[in-house]
Scaffold this motif. Structure first.
Motif, short mmCIF file in Angstrom:
data_model
loop_
_atom_site.label_atom_id
_atom_site.label_comp_id
_atom_site.label_asym_id
_atom_site.label_seq_id
_atom_site.Cartn_x
_atom_site.Cartn_y
_atom_site.Cartn_z
N GLN A 33 0.83 -1.20 0.00
CA GLN A 33 0.00 0.00 0.00
C GLN A 33 0.87 1.26 0.00
O GLN A 33 0.59 2.22 -0.73
CB GLN A 33 -0.92 -0.01 1.21
N LYS A 34 1.93 1.28 0.80
CA LYS A 34 2.83 2.44 0.84
C LYS A 34 3.51 2.65 -0.50
O LYS A 34 3.67 3.80 -0.94
CB LYS A 34 3.86 2.26 1.95
N ILE A 35 3.94 1.58 -1.15
CA ILE A 35 4.56 1.70 -2.46
C ILE A 35 3.58 2.30 -3.45
O ILE A 35 3.90 3.24 -4.18
CB ILE A 35 5.06 0.32 -2.96
N ARG A 36 2.37 1.76 -3.48
CA ARG A 36 1.34 2.26 -4.40
C ARG A 36 1.06 3.74 -4.16
O ARG A 36 1.05 4.55 -5.10
CB ARG A 36 0.05 1.43 -4.23
N ARG A 37 0.88 4.09 -2.91
CA ARG A 37 0.58 5.49 -2.57
C ARG A 37 1.76 6.42 -2.83
O ARG A 37 1.57 7.59 -3.18
CB ARG A 37 0.12 5.60 -1.13
N SER A 38 2.98 5.92 -2.67
CA SER A 38 4.16 6.76 -2.89
C SER A 38 4.25 7.23 -4.34
O SER A 38 4.86 8.27 -4.63
CB SER A 38 5.44 6.04 -2.48
N TYR A 39 3.64 6.48 -5.24
CA TYR A 39 3.61 6.87 -6.66
C TYR A 39 2.25 7.43 -7.06
O TYR A 39 1.97 7.59 -8.24
CB TYR A 39 3.96 5.67 -7.55
N ASN A 40 1.40 7.74 -6.06
CA ASN A 40 0.06 8.30 -6.30
C ASN A 40 -0.76 7.45 -7.26
O ASN A 40 -1.45 7.97 -8.13
CB ASN A 40 0.16 9.75 -6.82
N LEU A 41 -0.67 6.13 -7.09
CA LEU A 41 -1.44 5.22 -7.92
C LEU A 41 -2.70 4.77 -7.18
O LEU A 41 -2.65 4.46 -6.00
CB LEU A 41 -0.62 3.96 -8.25
N SER A 42 -3.78 4.74 -7.89
CA SER A 42 -4.99 4.11 -7.34
C SER A 42 -4.82 2.59 -7.46
O SER A 42 -3.93 2.10 -8.17
CB SER A 42 -6.22 4.54 -8.15
N ARG A 43 -5.66 1.87 -6.78
CA ARG A 43 -5.62 0.41 -6.93
C ARG A 43 -5.92 0.03 -8.38
O ARG A 43 -5.34 -0.91 -8.91
CB ARG A 43 -6.64 -0.25 -6.00
N GLU A 44 -6.83 0.77 -8.99
CA GLU A 44 -7.19 0.50 -10.37
C GLU A 44 -6.01 0.71 -11.31
O GLU A 44 -5.76 -0.11 -12.21
CB GLU A 44 -8.37 1.37 -10.80
N ALA A 45 -5.25 1.78 -11.09
CA ALA A 45 -4.08 2.05 -11.94
C ALA A 45 -3.00 0.99 -11.76
O ALA A 45 -2.41 0.51 -12.73
CB ALA A 45 -3.52 3.44 -11.64
#
Length: 92
Positions: A33-45
């Motif tokens: 989750q932190k990795i995903r958020r660090s790149y401002n990605l949604s779960r969908e992206a």
């Protein structure tokens, strides 16, 4: 065998060893989750990048399942290279 041949053999073996891949790093749901958020990605992206469903990403992040195999390597690649690594022409 001549000395030059031994040196060549050592160089080839060294290069092959360097090419062998180490096991992919393991990640907790919170780390994913932190990795995903660090790149401002949604779960969908992130799901589009990995060619999986958003519910799979959610399941990883909530600790209901863990990525394995190729998916685990993709998480690692995203972590260290960012989403731009996945963007490009499929023909080179």
């Amino acid at each position: 065998m001549a000395r030059d041949q031994y040196e060549l053999k050592d160089k080839i073996v060294g290069n092959l060893t360097a090419l062998m891949m180490r096991p992919a790093q393991r990640y907790t749901g919170l780390e994913i989750q932190k990795i995903r958020r660090s790149y401002n990605l949604s779960r969908e992206a992130m799901a589009v990048i990995f060619n999986i469903s958003p519910s799979t990403i959610r399941s990883w992040e909530n600790g209901l399942s863990k990525p394995g195999g190729a998916a685990l390597r993709l998480v690692e690649v995203l972590h260290f290279n960012g989403p731009d690594f996945f963007v490009g022409s499929p023909t080179g």
